[in-house]
Design an enzyme around this catalytic site. Structure first.
Site, short mmCIF file in Angstrom:
data_model
loop_
_atom_site.label_atom_id
_atom_site.label_comp_id
_atom_site.label_asym_id
_atom_site.label_seq_id
_atom_site.Cartn_x
_atom_site.Cartn_y
_atom_site.Cartn_z
N HIS A 366 0.79 -1.23 0.00
CA HIS A 366 0.00 0.00 0.00
C HIS A 366 0.82 1.27 0.00
O HIS A 366 0.25 2.35 0.10
CB HIS A 366 -0.93 0.04 1.21
CG HIS A 366 -2.05 -0.95 1.15
ND1 HIS A 366 -3.25 -0.68 0.54
CD2 HIS A 366 -2.14 -2.21 1.61
CE1 HIS A 366 -4.04 -1.74 0.65
NE2 HIS A 366 -3.38 -2.69 1.28
N LYS A 557 -7.92 13.91 4.46
CA LYS A 557 -7.02 12.74 4.43
C LYS A 557 -6.04 12.88 5.58
O LYS A 557 -6.00 13.93 6.23
CB LYS A 557 -6.26 12.68 3.10
CG LYS A 557 -5.60 14.02 2.70
CD LYS A 557 -4.95 13.95 1.34
CE LYS A 557 -5.91 14.12 0.18
NZ LYS A 557 -6.13 12.87 -0.56
N ARG A 558 -5.26 11.83 5.84
CA ARG A 558 -4.24 11.97 6.87
C ARG A 558 -3.32 13.13 6.55
O ARG A 558 -3.14 13.51 5.40
CB ARG A 558 -3.42 10.67 6.96
CG ARG A 558 -4.17 9.55 7.63
CD ARG A 558 -4.49 9.88 9.09
NE ARG A 558 -3.31 9.81 9.91
CZ ARG A 558 -3.10 8.88 10.83
NH1 ARG A 558 -4.01 7.95 11.07
NH2 ARG A 558 -2.00 8.89 11.56
N LYS A 563 1.32 14.56 1.11
CA LYS A 563 -0.05 14.86 0.66
C LYS A 563 -0.24 16.36 0.44
O LYS A 563 -1.22 16.79 -0.15
CB LYS A 563 -1.06 14.31 1.66
CG LYS A 563 -1.09 12.77 1.72
CD LYS A 563 -2.10 12.28 2.75
CE LYS A 563 -2.01 10.79 3.03
NZ LYS A 563 -2.71 9.96 2.04
N THR A 663 -8.19 6.79 -2.10
CA THR A 663 -9.57 6.31 -2.29
C THR A 663 -10.55 7.45 -2.01
O THR A 663 -11.65 7.45 -2.54
CB THR A 663 -9.88 5.12 -1.36
OG1 THR A 663 -9.44 5.44 -0.04
CG2 THR A 663 -9.17 3.87 -1.83
N LYS A 667 -14.19 8.60 -3.77
CA LYS A 667 -15.44 8.92 -3.08
C LYS A 667 -15.93 10.31 -3.47
O LYS A 667 -17.11 10.52 -3.72
CB LYS A 667 -15.23 8.89 -1.56
CG LYS A 667 -14.89 7.52 -1.02
CD LYS A 667 -14.23 7.59 0.36
CE LYS A 667 -13.51 6.28 0.63
NZ LYS A 667 -12.60 6.34 1.79
C1 6GP Z 1 -2.70 3.86 1.87
C2 6GP Z 1 -2.11 4.65 0.72
O1 6GP Z 1 -1.37 5.73 1.23
C3 6GP Z 1 -3.24 5.15 -0.17
O2 6GP Z 1 -2.71 5.82 -1.28
C4 6GP Z 1 -4.10 3.99 -0.61
O3 6GP Z 1 -5.23 4.46 -1.31
C5 6GP Z 1 -4.57 3.20 0.59
O4 6GP Z 1 -3.46 2.76 1.35
C6 6GP Z 1 -5.37 1.97 0.21
O5 6GP Z 1 -4.64 1.18 -0.68
N1 6GP Z 1 -1.65 3.31 2.72
C7 6GP Z 1 -1.87 3.18 4.04
O6 6GP Z 1 -2.91 3.55 4.58
C8 6GP Z 1 -0.81 2.52 4.81
O7 6GP Z 1 -0.87 2.46 6.00
C9 6GP Z 1 1.12 1.17 4.85
O8 6GP Z 1 0.19 1.96 4.14
#
Ligand code: 6GP
Length: 828
Positions: A366, A557-558, A563, A663, A667
Site C-alpha cells: 500500500h 485525508k491523513r 499529501k 480512495t 469517493k
Molecule cells: C494507503 C495509501 O497511502 C493510499 O494511497 C491507498 O489508497 C490506501 O493505502 C489503500 O490502498 N496506505 C496506508 O494507509 C498505509 O498504512 C502502509 O500503508
C-alpha cells in the site's frame, strides 16, 4: 443426523410489525429496561439486537451453504478495519432500513436521532483500513466466501481535539457501553506464545524437528462481527481477536502467594489487543507492535487450519480451498507462522509445506514510502519469536540459493534481495518475506504497481515478473453514495433506475442527460442541500458560518508532508493577502480534515498553522464570505459521509509518485466533486475515466519529480520569481497569524525555503493555475453541472466490486456463491 428442531434456524420476520415486536422485546429481554422508561440509547441497543438476530440467522445459512458447496474461501488478514458506524449500514444492507424506521416511529423513537448516537468503529488509521472495510462489504454483497481477520482493539483511532490550534489526542473508548454487534466466542480460543527457546530434535533418518518451549502464553479469543451483503442474503464474518490471560499464567504467582502480581500480570498480557497504533504509513518498531502482529496472525492461521480440517479437507488441499491475503506487511509474519504450524505441529516436510504456503498467500503493498517499510531487528525477532527467526533463516537460505543459481557471483544482488538486511544492524525485511512467501504481489493503482516493479521490488520483478499484478482500489457505493448521499441516490433512481447500486458501470446511463437543463438544476440543488447539511455540522463543531453558495474546496485525508496540505494552505494565505489588498478573487470555502500521527511533529505543525490561519481569516471583517477556512475536527468515517457529498472540489495534490492510490479521490468524484490533482496514484486512472474536461490536472509527473530532485531543487530561486508565493511564505514566517508568538513559524519558513522535500514551492504556480481553471468553470453553473454529472457517470470503474472481482479472478481464484432462499426456512 440431528432432529429437525435442532437444525432449524429461527427465520424472523422483516416487516414493520415483526421488527417492532423484536425491538420492544429486546428492550426488556436484552437491555433490561422498562419500555416506558427506556432512553434513546436503550432503544438503539434494542434495535441493534433485533437486527443482529436477523444477521446471524443469515450468517448461519450462508455458512451451511458454503460447507455444502465445498467452496474455496478467501481470508483477508488486516491489522486495521476502519468501519465507521454499523447500525445504519447493517439496516441498509439487510434491506430493513425503511421498515425499521417505521417500527421505531411506532415506538415513538426517531431513527435518525438513534443513528447519531453510535460511535464509529475506528479500528484503523486511514486508506488501508478503510479499504479493508470496503472489501469485506463487497465480498458479502457479491456473495464471495470471504472472511476478515483482525484485532479487537479496545481503543481505536484517537479522538482529535484542537486546544486551541494544535492537535491533542484523546483515547477512543469505543467499547465503553459494550458493543451489540459482536458475538464473543468463548469456544474459539487459541494459545499464542512469545519468547522462550527452540529445542532441536535430531532424527537419525529424516528431517530435524523443532519444538518451541517455555515461552509466555496468552489466549486469543474470537469476537465475531457479521457482515451483511447488500441486496443479497449472504452474511459473512469479520473475526477480531482479543487477548485474554491464560489461567496457568496466573497460577504461577497465585501459588507464590503474590496475588496482586498475578492480577497485574493478567492485565499486562491483555494489553496486546488494547490499542491501535495511530501511525499511518510509518513503521514504529515497538515490541508490542510485533506481538500484536504475531498474535492476530497466529490465531487466524490456527483458526483457518482448524476450519479446513474440520471441513474434511487434507492439508495438501490448502491452496485449493484457501486463499490468504496479506494487507500490507503487517501480517507478513504469517509466512513463517504457517510454516511453523505445518512443519512443527502437523509434521509436514519442509518442502511440501513451503509449496502449500506460497500457493496460499498473496500480498498487497500500500505504499512506497521508505519509512513505512517494516523491518524488525533480528535480535528482537529472535527474542520474541525465536522459532520464527529460525524459519525465516531457512526460507532465506533456500531463496538465496535460487538467486545464486540464477545470477552466479552477483553478491550485490543477493544482498539487495535477502530477507535479512545486513547493512543496518541486521534486520528482517518483512516486505521481502511477504514477496518470497506469496504467489501474487499487487499494487493498488496502475502507476503504483509500475513503480513497485521499477523501484522497490525491481529485483524481485526481474526474478518473478508473473508474480506482480495490479489491482486498482475502489470504494463501496453502498456507504459512499447510497448512505452518504441519499438525495443524489434518489435523483439517480429517478433518472436511470437503481441497477447501478449493484453494477456501478451502469452510472454511464446518466451521460446522455449531462446537458439536460432539468437534471443540471436538480443536480445542483442536491449539491446545495448537501452543502447546507455540512454547513450546519461545521457550525455545530467549530462555530464557523459557511455560505453554501460559494465553492466548497475540500482536502480530507491523513496529514502528511507528501499529501501537501501546505500547498493548499499557501493558496489560502495567498488569496487572503490578495483580498486584503483589494483584489477580486473567486470566493471559496476551504475545508481540511484529517489526523496527524501523534509523534509526527511536522504534520502536527501543519495542523497548527492551518488552524491559526483559519482563525485570522474567518474573523477578518474585510474578508466576509469571500474566503473561509475550516479545519474539521476529528475527521472520521461518519463525518466523511457528510463532508464528501457537499464537496465541489476535491484536492488530490500529493507529490507525484508518493500516493499509492488514494480512495478519497474516488469517493469525492463519485459524489460529483471535480478533482484538482497531480498525476499520482489513481488520479491518473480517474482522469482517463472522466476525461480531461472534468478534472484539473497540474504539476510535475512522477518522472519529472525524480528529474527535479536529481537537478538539485532550489526553492529560493523559485520564490524570487513568484511574488505572490513569496508574500504568502513571508506572511506565515513573520508570525502574522500567531500574534502572541511571532517566532513560531520561522521554522516552517526555513523548511519551505531550504528543504521543501515534497516540492510544494516547485508545484505552486501550476497549482494555482489549476485552481483558477476550476474557478472559471465554477462560475459557469451550466458548464460546471455538466462536467460534474459526467464525472459521476464515468466513475463506475472505481467500485470496490470491480476491485474485489479483480482480486477474485487474478489472485484468489474464488467464485461467488450467492445464498439461495433456504429450503427449510423459506425466508424471503
Ligand atoms: C494507503 C495509501 O497511502 C493510499 O494511497 C491507498 O489508497 C490506501 O493505502 C489503500 O490502498 N496506505 C496506508 O494507509 C498505509 O498504512 C502502509 O500503508
Amino acid at each position: 443426523m440431528a432432529a429437525p428442531e435442532v437444525t432449524h434456524l429461527p427465520n424472523l420476520p422483516n416487516d414493520v410489525e415483526g421488527l417492532r415486536q423484536s425491538i420492544r422485546d429486546a428492550v426488556v429481554r436484552v437491555v433490561g429496561e422498562d419500555p416506558r422508561q427506556a432512553t434513546e440509547r436503550d432503544w438503539m441497543e434494542a434495535l441493534a439486537f433485533a437486527i443482529r438476530e436477523r444477521m446471524v440467522e443469515r450468517r448461519l445459512l450462508t455458512r451451511r451453504q458454503f460447507a455444502d458447496e465445498d467452496v474455496k474461501r478467501v481470508y483477508y488478514l488486516s491489522m486495521e478495519y476502519l468501519i465507521g458506524r454499523m447500525l445504519e449500514a447493517n439496516l441498509r444492507n439487510m434491506g430493513i432500513l425503511e421498515p425499521a424506521r417505521q417500527a421505531m416511529a411506532d415506538l415513538g423513537v426517531n431513527l435518525d436521532t438513534i443513528l447519531d448516537l453510535e460511535d464509529d468503529a475506528a479500528l484503523g488509521n486511514g486508506g488501508l483500513g478503510r479499504l479493508a472495510a470496503c472489501i469485506l462489504e463487497s465480498l458479502a454483497t457479491q456473495g464471495y466466501p470471504g472472511y476478515g481477520y483482525g484485532i479487537r482493539y479496545e481503543f481505536g483511532m484517537f479522538r482529535q481535539e484542537f486546544e486551541p490550534y494544535h492537535q491533542v489526542e484523546h483515547p477512543d473508548n469505543w467499547l465503553r457501553y459494550g458493543n451489540p454487534w459482536e458475538f464473543p466466542r468463548s469456544d474459539r480460543k487459541y494459545p499464542i506464545h512469545f519468547y522462550g527457546h527452540v529445542v532441536e530434535h535430531h532424527h537419525p533418518r529424516g528431517e530435524t524437528r523443532y519444538t518451541w518451549e517455555n515461552g509466555e502464553e496468552v489466549l486469543a479469543m474470537a469476537y465475531d462481527y457479521p457482515t451483511a451483503g447488500y441486496g443479497r442474503r449472504n452474511v459473512n464474518n469479520l473475526r477480531l481477536w482479543a487477548a485474554k490471560a491464560t489461567r496457568d499464567f496466573d497460577l504461577r504467582y497465585f501459588n507464590e502467594g503474590d496475588y496482586i502480581r498475578a492480577v497485574a500480570d493478567k492485565a499486562e498480557s491483555e494489553t496486546i489487543s488494547m490499542v491501535l497504533y495511530p501511525n499511518d504509513a510509518t513503521a514504529i518498531g515497538k515490541e508490542l507492535r510485533l506481538k500484536q502482529e504475531y498474535f492476530f496472525v497466529s490465531a487466524s492461521l490456527q483458526d483457518i487450519l482448524d476450519r479446513h480440517l474440520a471441513l474434511g479437507y487434507n492439508l495438501d488441499a490448502l491452496p485449493d480451498k484457501v486463499a490468504i491475503q496479506l494487507n500490507d506487511t503487517h501480517p507478513a509474519i504469517a509466512v513463517a507462522e504457517l510454516m511453523r504450524l505445518l512443519v512443527d505441529c502437523h509434521e509436514l516436510s519442509w518442502d511440501r509445506a513451503w509449496d502449500l504456503a506460497r500457493r496460499t498467500f498473496a500480498y498487497t503493498n500500500h505504499t512506497l514510502m521508505p519509512e513505512a517499510l517494516e523491518t524488525w531487528p533480528v535480535e528482537l525477532m529472535e527474542r520474541v519469536l525465536p522459532r520464527h527467526m529460525g524459519i525465516i533463516y531457512q526460507i532465506n537460505h533456500d531463496f538465496l540459493e535460487q538467486v545464486r543459481h540464477r545470477y552466479p557471483g552477483d553478491n550485490d544482488r543477493l544482498a539487495r534481495l535477502s530477507i535479512i538486511d545486513e547493512q543496518n544492524g541486521r534486520r528482517v525485511r518483512m516486505a521481502h518475506l511477504a514477496v518470497v512467501g506469496s504467489h501474487r504481489v499487487n499494487g493498488v493503482a496502475a502507476l503504483h504497481t509500475q513503480l513497485l516493479q521499477e523501484t522497490l521490488f525491481e529485483d524481485f520483478y526481474n526474478l518473478w515478473p508473473e508474480r506482480f499484478v495490479n489491482v486498482t482500489n475502489g470504494v463501496t457505493p453502498r456507504l459512499w453514495m447510497i448512505q452518504a448521499n441519499p438525495a443524489l441516490t434518489e435523483l439517480l433512481g429517478q433518472r436511470i433506475g437503481n441497477d447501478w447500486q449493484y453494477d456501478l458501470d451502469r452510472l454511464r446511463a446518466l451521460e446522455p442527460y449531462a446537458h439536460d437543463a432539468d437534471l443540471q438544476k436538480a443536480f445542483l440543488d442536491v449539491k446545495r442541500a448537501n452543502k447546507v447539511r455540512l454547513a450546519n455540522l461545521v457550525r455545530e463543531r467549530t462555530g464557523v458560518e459557511l455560505n453554501p453558495d460559494v465553492m466548497f474546496d475540500v482536502q480530507i485525508k491523513r496529514i502528511h508532508e507528501y499529501k501537501r496540505q501546505l500547498l493548499k494552505l499557501l493558496h489560502v494565505v495567498d488569496l487572503y493577502r490578495r483580498i486584503r489588498a483589494g483584489e477580486d478573487v473567486a470566493p471559496r470555502v476551504v475545508l481540511f480534515g484529517g489526523k496527524a500521527a501523534p509523534g509526527y511533529a511536522r504534520a502536527k505543525g501543519i495542523i497548527q498553522v492551518i488552524n491559526e490561519v483559519a482563525d485570522i481569516v474567518n474573523h477578518d471583517p474585510a474578508v466576509g464570505d469571500r474566503l473561509k477556512c475550516v479545519f474539521f475536527p476529528n475527521y472520521e468515517v461518519s463525518s466523511a459521509s457528510i463532508i464528501i457529498p457537499a464537496a465541489d472540489v476535491s484536492e488530490q495534490i500529493s507529490t507525484a509518485g508518493f500516493e499509492a492510490s488514494g480512495t478519497g479521490n474516488m469517493k469525492l468524484a463519485l459524489n460529483g466533486a471535480l478533482t484538482i490533482g497531480t498525476l499520482d496514484g489513481a488520479n491518473i486512472e480517474i482522469r482517463d475515466a472522466v476525461g480531461e474536461e472534468s478534472i484539473f490536472i497540474f504539476g510535475m509527473t512522477a518522472d519529472e519529480v525524480v528529474e527535479h530532485r536529481r537537478n538539485g531543487p532550489n526553492p529560493e530561486a523559485i520564490l524570487a520569481q513568484q511574488p505572490n508565493l513569496a508574500a504568502a511564505v513571508e506572511m506565515i514566517e513573520s508570525g502574522f497569524f500567531t500574534c502572541d508568538d511571532p517566532g513560531t513559524h520561522g521554522d516552517l519558513g526555513r523548511y519551505l525555503r531550504h528543504e521543501d522535500p515534497f516540492f510544494v514551492i516547485a508545484d505552486y504556480a501550476a497549482y494555482t493555475e489549476a485552481c483558477e481553471r476550476a474557478d472559471t468553470l465554477y462560475a459557469d453553473r451550466t458548464a460546471w453541472a455538466e462536467a460534474a454529472i459526467l464525472n459521476v457517470a464515468r466513475m463506475g470503474y472505481f467500485s470496490i466490486d470491480r476491485t474485489v472481482r479483480d482480486y477474485a479472478n487474478q489472485i484468489w481464484d474464488i467464485i461467488p456463491e450467492p445464498v439461495a432462499p433456504s429450503r427449510t426456512n423459506g425466508a424471503a
